[in-house]
Design an enzyme around this catalytic site. Structure first.
Site, mmCIF file in Angstrom:
data_model
loop_
_atom_site.group_PDB
_atom_site.id
_atom_site.type_symbol
_atom_site.label_atom_id
_atom_site.label_comp_id
_atom_site.label_asym_id
_atom_site.label_seq_id
_atom_site.Cartn_x
_atom_site.Cartn_y
_atom_site.Cartn_z
ATOM 1 C CG ASP A 83 46.152 44.372 49.117
ATOM 2 O OD1 ASP A 83 45.808 45.527 48.804
ATOM 3 O OD2 ASP A 83 45.602 43.342 48.664
ATOM 4 C CG HIS A 84 42.578 45.762 51.061
ATOM 5 N ND1 HIS A 84 41.609 46.737 50.912
ATOM 6 C CD2 HIS A 84 42.777 45.228 49.830
ATOM 7 C CE1 HIS A 84 41.240 46.778 49.642
ATOM 8 N NE2 HIS A 84 41.939 45.889 48.963
ATOM 9 C CG HIS A 185 39.079 42.908 46.390
ATOM 10 N ND1 HIS A 185 38.514 43.887 47.162
ATOM 11 C CD2 HIS A 185 40.285 43.395 46.007
ATOM 12 C CE1 HIS A 185 39.344 44.923 47.247
ATOM 13 N NE2 HIS A 185 40.420 44.653 46.541
ATOM 14 N N GLY A 186 38.289 39.081 44.334
ATOM 15 C CA GLY A 186 37.900 37.683 44.469
ATOM 16 C C GLY A 186 37.868 36.902 43.173
ATOM 17 N N GLY A 220 41.018 44.669 42.335
ATOM 18 C CA GLY A 220 40.122 43.684 41.723
ATOM 19 C C GLY A 220 40.367 43.521 40.234
ATOM 20 C CB SER A 221 43.216 44.415 38.147
ATOM 21 O OG SER A 221 43.114 45.660 38.794
#
Ligand code: 13P
Length: 331
Positions: A83-84, A185-186, A220-221
């Site tokens: 991821d990322h 995100h977060g 960001g789900s």
């Protein structure tokens, strides 16, 4: 079951009309929770992890243990996804370690500011070149997905620009495209409940029509369920009220063309809530095994519910007999 690539898994998901959760794990116990959920629901699954964020001594050691754990679930088709990836070097390390998919996040420059379209294309195309040569899928990012910080402030969100999608895909050859549609995100996202007017799902539909051969990804789900925040707060956390992406918006996004749904914070909220509750009520136990076990089971239940929601439950058979031809793996 051997690992499959992101392209193979998302092609099958598109043919079957369902979405695939990509569940962030920062420890092998969390990976077990996702794999247990996949086994329980007969789901194919994407396990994703960020470089440099595990509690293990090195990425390579963590990644190798991850792959061993995955190999003990022979009935579950798994995509192992970075991821990322912050730069090509990290993506290459993941390819060499046996990942079957990597994300190169070319949306930000070295200072964390939105990078230019040209810079994003260049870095993404470079990763696609060596990843595809090794049989590994690649996800790129268009626009900039924000991130929340503990103080509630948010990194800038730059919505994806549909007119750039075609050129980006043609020039990079990515298999999947993360599109910034207003999510972030977060654990601290929206300050009011999210309804159908907050997320730009119209962008999904528009971009899906422009790049029909590329799979769209929603980052960001996480939903940030209030009951999990309450559980954490009842046992020592001080998390402010915050709203995430409601279940119905995720289901709607799948009908509009999203294929991969990234979820990390809900996993961590479920895991940490169970651990906090145990530690907050038991003053004697010093062995971590009992509370890590509770964390694993709580996260498994959360992830299994999401697999049913996304429609991937019962679809493991779609990938039976499919194998990643991975030339780069050392594992
Ligand atoms: P959340 O922060 O909403 O869990 O999303 C995770 C994610 O998008 C990882 O790339």
């Amino acid at each position: 079951m051997p690992l499959v690539t992101l392209r193979q898994a998302l092609d099958a998901a598109r043919a079957g009309g369902y979405g695939l959760g990509a569940f962030n794990v920062s420890d092998v116990i969390q990976a077990e929770a996702v794999l247990d959920a996949a086994e329980e629901t007969d789901s194919p699954v994407i396990i994703e992890t960020l470089a440099g964020t595990s509690s293990h001594g090195s990425d390579e050691r963590y990644w190798s243990v991850l792959q061993h754990v995955i190999s003990t679930y022979p009935s579950v088709p798994v995509v192992l996804h970075l991821d990322h990836g912050p730069n090509p070097e990290t993506c290459r390390r993941a390819v060499d370690s046996g990942f079957t998919s990597v994300m190169i996040d070319g949306s930000l420059d070295h200072d964390g500011r939105p990078s230019s379209f040209e810079a994003n294309v260049a870095v993404t195309a470079g990763v696609v070149e060596f990843a595809h040569a090794a049989g590994v899928s690649v996800e790129g990012e268009l626009g900039t997905i924000g991130g929340s910080k503990v103080d509630g402030s948010r990194a800038e969100i730059v919505l994806a620009e549909p007119s750039q999608a075609k050129e980006f895909v043609e020039r990079t050859g990515v298999d999947a495209l993360a599109v910034a549609i207003g999510t972030s995100h977060g654990a601290y996202k929206f300050t009011t409940p999210v309804d159908g007017s907050v997320l730009h799902l119209d962008l999904i539909r528009e971009i899906a029509e422009i790049v029909p051969g590329t799979h769209l990804v929603m980052h960001g789900s996480s939903s940030l369920p209030a009951e999990l925040r309450a559980q954490n707060n009842a046992f020592g956390a001080t998390m402010p009220e915050s709203w995430g992406v409601p279940d119905e918006e995720k289901v709607r996004s799948i009908t509009m063309g999203v294929r991969k749904i990234n979820q990390g914070m809900d996993n961590h909220l479920a895991f940490t809530g169970a651990v906090r509750e145990f530690l907050g009520t038991d003053g004697l136990t010093v062995d971590p095994a009992p509370y890590l076990d509770l964390g694993r089971v709580a996260m498994q239940q959360m992830v299994a519910a999401r697999m049913r929601l996304f429609g991937q439950a019962g679809r493991a058979g779609d990938l039976r007999g499919v194998t990643a031809a991975h030339a780069g793996a050392s594992a």
